[in-house]
Design a protein around this motif. Structure first.
Motif, PDB file in Angstrom:
ATOM      1  N   ASN A  25       0.835  -1.189   0.000  1.00 15.13           N
ATOM      2  CA  ASN A  25       0.000   0.000   0.000  1.00 15.13           C
ATOM      3  C   ASN A  25       0.881   1.255   0.000  1.00 15.13           C
ATOM      4  O   ASN A  25       1.912   1.303   0.685  1.00 15.13           O
ATOM      5  CB  ASN A  25      -0.892  -0.022   1.248  1.00 15.13           C
ATOM      6  N   PRO A  26       0.513   2.290  -0.757  1.00 17.27           N
ATOM      7  CA  PRO A  26       1.352   3.503  -0.807  1.00 17.27           C
ATOM      8  C   PRO A  26       1.603   4.125   0.565  1.00 17.27           C
ATOM      9  O   PRO A  26       2.692   4.679   0.806  1.00 17.27           O
ATOM     10  CB  PRO A  26       0.542   4.446  -1.704  1.00 17.27           C
ATOM     11  N   VAL A  27       0.627   4.060   1.474  1.00 16.78           N
ATOM     12  CA  VAL A  27       0.834   4.618   2.815  1.00 16.78           C
ATOM     13  C   VAL A  27       1.885   3.806   3.556  1.00 16.78           C
ATOM     14  O   VAL A  27       2.753   4.361   4.238  1.00 16.78           O
ATOM     15  CB  VAL A  27      -0.489   4.640   3.599  1.00 16.78           C
ATOM     16  N   LEU A  72       5.337   4.418   2.229  1.00 11.16           N
ATOM     17  CA  LEU A  72       5.817   5.699   2.747  1.00 11.16           C
ATOM     18  C   LEU A  72       6.528   5.531   4.081  1.00 11.16           C
ATOM     19  O   LEU A  72       7.440   6.285   4.422  1.00 11.16           O
ATOM     20  CB  LEU A  72       4.630   6.652   2.895  1.00 11.16           C
ATOM     21  N   VAL A 100       0.799   8.895  10.978  1.00  6.76           N
ATOM     22  CA  VAL A 100       0.580   9.444   9.637  1.00  6.76           C
ATOM     23  C   VAL A 100       0.108  10.884   9.807  1.00  6.76           C
ATOM     24  O   VAL A 100      -0.926  11.152  10.426  1.00  6.76           O
ATOM     25  CB  VAL A 100      -0.480   8.623   8.869  1.00  6.76           C
ATOM     26  N   GLU A 139       0.886  14.178   5.057  1.00 10.38           N
ATOM     27  CA  GLU A 139       1.065  12.926   4.314  1.00 10.38           C
ATOM     28  C   GLU A 139      -0.271  12.407   3.777  1.00 10.38           C
ATOM     29  O   GLU A 139      -0.340  11.925   2.647  1.00 10.38           O
ATOM     30  CB  GLU A 139       1.717  11.877   5.220  1.00 10.38           C
ATOM     31  N   ILE A 140      -1.324  12.535   4.583  1.00  4.77           N
ATOM     32  CA  ILE A 140      -2.643  12.106   4.119  1.00  4.77           C
ATOM     33  C   ILE A 140      -3.085  12.948   2.926  1.00  4.77           C
ATOM     34  O   ILE A 140      -3.601  12.424   1.937  1.00  4.77           O
ATOM     35  CB  ILE A 140      -3.663  12.198   5.266  1.00  4.77           C
ATOM     36  N   ALA A 171      -1.200  14.502   0.763  1.00  3.11           N
ATOM     37  CA  ALA A 171      -0.393  14.166  -0.409  1.00  3.11           C
ATOM     38  C   ALA A 171      -0.848  12.840  -1.018  1.00  3.11           C
ATOM     39  O   ALA A 171      -0.922  12.694  -2.242  1.00  3.11           O
ATOM     40  CB  ALA A 171       1.085  14.094  -0.020  1.00  3.11           C
ATOM     41  N   LEU A 172      -1.168  11.872  -0.164  1.00  4.49           N
ATOM     42  CA  LEU A 172      -1.620  10.573  -0.658  1.00  4.49           C
ATOM     43  C   LEU A 172      -2.985  10.675  -1.317  1.00  4.49           C
ATOM     44  O   LEU A 172      -3.247  10.035  -2.345  1.00  4.49           O
ATOM     45  CB  LEU A 172      -1.636   9.557   0.494  1.00  4.49           C
ATOM     46  N   LYS A 173      -3.884  11.474  -0.740  1.00 11.41           N
ATOM     47  CA  LYS A 173      -5.204  11.667  -1.353  1.00 11.41           C
ATOM     48  C   LYS A 173      -5.053  12.331  -2.716  1.00 11.41           C
ATOM     49  O   LYS A 173      -5.775  11.979  -3.665  1.00 11.41           O
ATOM     50  CB  LYS A 173      -6.087  12.510  -0.438  1.00 11.41           C
ATOM     51  N   ALA A 187      -2.680  11.861  -4.642  1.00  9.99           N
ATOM     52  CA  ALA A 187      -2.164  10.830  -5.550  1.00  9.99           C
ATOM     53  C   ALA A 187      -3.198   9.758  -5.852  1.00  9.99           C
ATOM     54  O   ALA A 187      -2.903   8.778  -6.542  1.00  9.99           O
ATOM     55  CB  ALA A 187      -0.918  10.194  -4.938  1.00  9.99           C
ATOM     56  N   VAL A 240      -5.095   7.948  -3.415  1.00  2.46           N
ATOM     57  CA  VAL A 240      -5.339   6.966  -2.354  1.00  2.46           C
ATOM     58  C   VAL A 240      -6.578   7.400  -1.592  1.00  2.46           C
ATOM     59  O   VAL A 240      -6.649   8.527  -1.081  1.00  2.46           O
ATOM     60  CB  VAL A 240      -4.130   6.865  -1.402  1.00  2.46           C
TER      61      VAL A 240
END
Length: 852
Positions: A606-608, A611, A659, A663-664, A666-668, A670, A672
């Motif tokens: 998973n990308p998270v 990370l 987390v 970071e959340i 940035a992932l959203k 992308a 996620v």
């Protein structure tokens, strides 16, 4: 006609029927009742382990490696009918923990053989590989964090002819999972007779009442076969080893009448409508051939408690500033609602402020003024079917080769439900009960095994066994209902999404993951002389996920004289990461410093997780050494074995990593999804190595005593695990759990006494010191003291058909290690959860048996 109960040394086809799919060597450890005229050495010869060799099954004195054999009769000398408890009370090197408030670990409990994780022990049924459970332990007491082993609790004791627990590495013979050893459950195969049992029991504390009905029947299948069927049905009430939490009591003292007398229940879960049906069948096909079939259907409903949600300070539901104010959201979307200050106010004052809020302003305090405690429920369904044929080729170039062709399908389905909870992001429109999704584990295995006996001038014919295996394993995640995972309209006003405590599986995480592998092996065994037995096994496996592995096992036994023999083994092994471990996702709730935190468990891809340092899982690799001595003289049977197991790249759960909001975001960005409420995460990783060493000592002795027959059995295990390599991904606390949570010393001493119409059974259980841990919190540990418990049972045989039995486990109600008063009230629990003797105390039972 098939020989149902005795080994026939004349017919090679029958000999292979017992042994063809097995390739480890075996010894024995546990005493069984025998007729008074039978000497100890004669009894030893009669104890035959079908697990252990591809040649003829061996008696216990002729084995290069140790195995405990537990007869079906001995399994029934226990009040608790859960197979996990039945075998753990007999084999000291096997441990099972009670799992209070441990998410899915409460539904299917893991085992530990020789201090290794539950999925480091291979489980067989009638010598065939048993499928894994669909549940993965996320709160596994350190040792089992992230483990995915089979569900042993579905196997009823009444169906067992015997259970064989091999205490030696066997991955070179069986493949993945056999690092710690092998447990083989052998089903009854009688063509006639049977029994019916009715059992009622309860803990001394007055809870946990259980009612059980069991039955077994053997029937002929034409004149040349058998069908043996077993059934068990039971209901078990929940137990409570709880105290009122200090925060709940403070609310009550402050005038809150909505708080329950026990805000949460800390104990064993309720089990309802637990039914298990096992069938074993065989048919002689003539000309040395036999067809066989066995399988099961099992289902149960389980429901257990979670941690209490305080109505003042549960983050992202009631408050986001640790109880200074109640979080209030504007249902109109205008954003004009202010939070309610509650610090220093009594319940009536808080209630008055909440009641005065405008209609468009909502706080969960108005829905749950006393807080709430979620309950996790599950329906566990387990099914399997094995079909095969075996015998001996009679012509052409294959003449004299024994064969066994088998197909096995196993399926485990866990359906999860959450009761008395909320999806806070849905605000006042949230349901309180949720269908949160399913895990489904499906395994298909096809094997072709062959054995050839060659006269090469040795003391006995050389045994050459060879074969192949093909396996397909799939793990499916089924999404929960929309309300269980939905990101509602109030997520941006500080309320969390997903059913609180166990969020439903999201559609983007749902799907089926599949892996295939094939294997080829050769196993050579020879009695070089009358006194020297040697065996060598080689196995090659190819997985479509991570590639190939080759492993070996070398073992031997040298008989010094009629009474003494030496044995030793050396092997390499591996444990492949399961498809579930590579793809599972979940959210668990942990208690730390008096607060609750939601921790996401993510796949390592998973990308998270990436990370935070996650990488794709690799197989564990092991090297095992063992040596022992066997003595069978003067009516004694004694074995002593030393073992050393090095495991590199062990698979377990990482420490929790925070987390951040950035970071959340940035992932959203992308792509996620579904991570809005995530605060910290863990993932499965190959991050540490261990060295486990220990000693197993077993002694059996029988004699005439008190005008009857007495049997004595002593079993002792010393086990020590050292983590030899780890990083911050594992963390020092998990290392301490791996090294210290299980007692290093365990022992049992058993006395069985029989007369014409009476029998008596007494067992003492010793549990050495261990690390007591509460709520998986590194600030709540202690050096727990050693404990001794006693079990006793007495039976009266009314006639040849009827018997009544009364007994007790933990007869003197010895308590496990207690929490300090402050910690007990803070957590709402009485004891440390790592107690190896369980947390529930003494248990009494009555049983009636009818045999026909």
């Amino acid at each position: 006609m098939i020989k149902h109960n005795n080994y026939n040394p004349v017919a090679r086809s029958v000999k292979f029927a017992l042994a063809a799919s097995l390739c480890i060597s075996a010894g024995v450890a546990v005493a069984q009742e025998q007729p008074a005229s039978t000497t100890a050495k004669e009894k030893a010869v009669e104890k035959i382990a079908v697990v252990g060799t591809r040649s003829a099954p061996r008696s216990i004195g002729d084995s290069p490696v140790p195995i405990d054999i537990i007869s079906g009769e001995e399994l029934n000398k226990n009040g608790n009918s859960d197979m996990l408890n039945l075998i753990s009370t007999t084999v000291p090197s096997l441990n099972v923990h009670t799992q209070p408030i441990s998410d899915t670990g409460s539904l299917i409990r893991p085992i530990n053989l020789r201090g290794l994780s539950s999925d480091s022990t291979l489980v067989l049924l009638n010598g065939k590989r048993r499928h894994r459970a669909s549940v993965i332990s996320f709160l596994g007491g350190g040792i089992n964090d992230g483990a995915q082993g089979p569900d042993l609790s579905v196997i009823p004791g009444i169906a067992m002819k015997q259970v064989e627990v091999l205490r030696d590495g066997a991955a070179a013979q069986y493949g993945s999972d056999a690092i710690a050893g092998v447990i083989n459950f052998v089903l009854k195969d009688s063509a006639d007779g049977g029994s019916i049992e009715v059992k009622q029991g309860e803990y001394f504390a007055g809870d946990g009442a259980s009612t059980e009905l069991s039955a077994n029947i053997g029937m002929p299948l034409t004149k040349d076969g058998f069908v043996n069927a077993s059934m068990q049905y039971k209901n078990v009430d929940a137990t409570s080893r709880s105290v009122q939490r200090s925060d709940a009591q403070e609310l009550i003292d402050n005038g809150n009448t909505s708080v329950a007398p026990l805000a949460q229940v800390w104990g064993s879960p309720e089990i309802k409508d637990d039914i298990s049906i096992f069938v074993n069948a065989g048919l002689d096909l003539g000309n040395g051939g036999e067809a066989y079939m066995f399988g099961n259907y099992s289902e149960r409903d389980v429901r257990g408690g979670f941690y209490y949600r305080n109505p003042h300070n549960r983050a992202s539901v009631f408050s986001n500033d640790d109880g200074e104010t109640l979080q209030v959201v504007d249902t109109s979307g205008a954003g004009g609602c202010a939070n309610v200050p509650i610090s220093g106010l009594n319940h009536q004052q808080i209630t008055a402020q909440v009641n005065a809020l405008p209609d468009n302003c909502f706080t969960f305090f108005s829905m749950f003024p006393g807080g709430f405690t979620p309950n996790l429920g599950g329906n566990i369904t387990d099914t399997s079917l094995a079909i095969g044929t075996k015998g001996e080729f009679k012509n052409s170039f294959l003449n004299g080769i024994l064969y066994d062709f088998t197909g096995v399908v196993g399926r485990s389905e866990s359906t999860f439900q959450l009761f008395n909870s909320v999806n806070a992001s849905l605000g006042p429109n949230t349901p309180t009960d949720f269908e949160t999704g399913k895990y489904i584990q499906l395994e298909k295995t096809f094997t072709a095994d062959f054995v050839k006996y060659l006269p090469v001038g040795l003391y006995e014919d050389l045994t050459i066994a060879f074969g192949t295996q093909w396996t397909e394993e799939s793990f499916e995640i089924v999404a929960g209902e929309q309300a269980s995972w939905e990101v509602g309209p109030y997520i941006d006003q500080g309320l969390s999404n997903g059913s609180n405590g166990f969020p439903g599986f999201q559609p983007q995480n749902a799907g089926v993951s599949t892996r295939r592998n094939y294997a080829a092996y050769i196993d050579v065994e020879a009695n070089v002389t009358e006194n020297l037995l040697t065996a060598l096994a080689l196995r090659f496996e190819d997985y479509d996920s991570f590639g190939t592995t080759t492993n070996y096992k070398l073992s031997g036994q040298y008989r010094i004289n009629e009474d003494w023999s030496l044995r030793a083994s050396n092997s390499t092994g591996f444990r492949a990461p399961t498809v579930g471990q590579a793809n599972v996702s979940n959210v668990r709730t942990e208690a730390s410093q008096g607060k609750l935190f939601d921790v996401g468990v993510l796949p390592p891809t998973n990308p998270v997780a990436i990370l935070k340092g996650a990488t794709e899982l690799k197989p564990e690799e092991s090297t095992s050494y063992a040596m022992g001595v066997v003595y069978t003289g003067n009516d004694f049977f004694i074995t002593a074995d030393y073992y050393l197991i090095d495991v590199d790249g062990r698979i377990s759960q990482s420490d929790a990593f925070e987390v951040t909001a950035a970071e959340i975001a940035a992932l959203k960005a992308a792509g996620v999804q579904g991570i809005d409420s995530l605060t910290s995460i863990t993932y499965l990783t190959n991050d540490f190595d261990t060295r486990t060493q220990g000693i197993d000592l077993v002694a059996n002795y029988s004699m005439d005593l008190f005008e009857g027959r007495s049997s004595f059995a002593l079993a002792y295990n010393w086990n020590d695990t050292e983590v030899t390599r780890f990083t911050d991904i594992t963390g020092e606390f998990r290392v301490s759990r791996l090294e210290d949570d299980l007692p290093k010393h365990r022992a049992t001493f058993t006395w069985s006494q029989s007369w014409d119409n009476w029998s008596l059974f007494v067992r003492s259980n010793y549990y050495g010191t261990y690390q007591g841990v509460a709520a998986d919190d590194d600030t709540r540990t202690t050096d727990a003291s050693a404990k001794v418990t006693f079990d006793a049972e007495v039976s009266y045989y009314i006639n040849d058909n009827f018997a009544i039995t009364a007994g007790a486990q933990n007869l003197f109600n010895t308590e496990p290690e207690k929490l300090s008063d402050a910690w007990s009230k803070e957590l709402g629990a009485k004891y440390y959860e790592t107690s190896p003797m369980g947390i529930n105390g003494g248990y009494w039972y009555l049983k009636g048996t009818y045999k026909f």
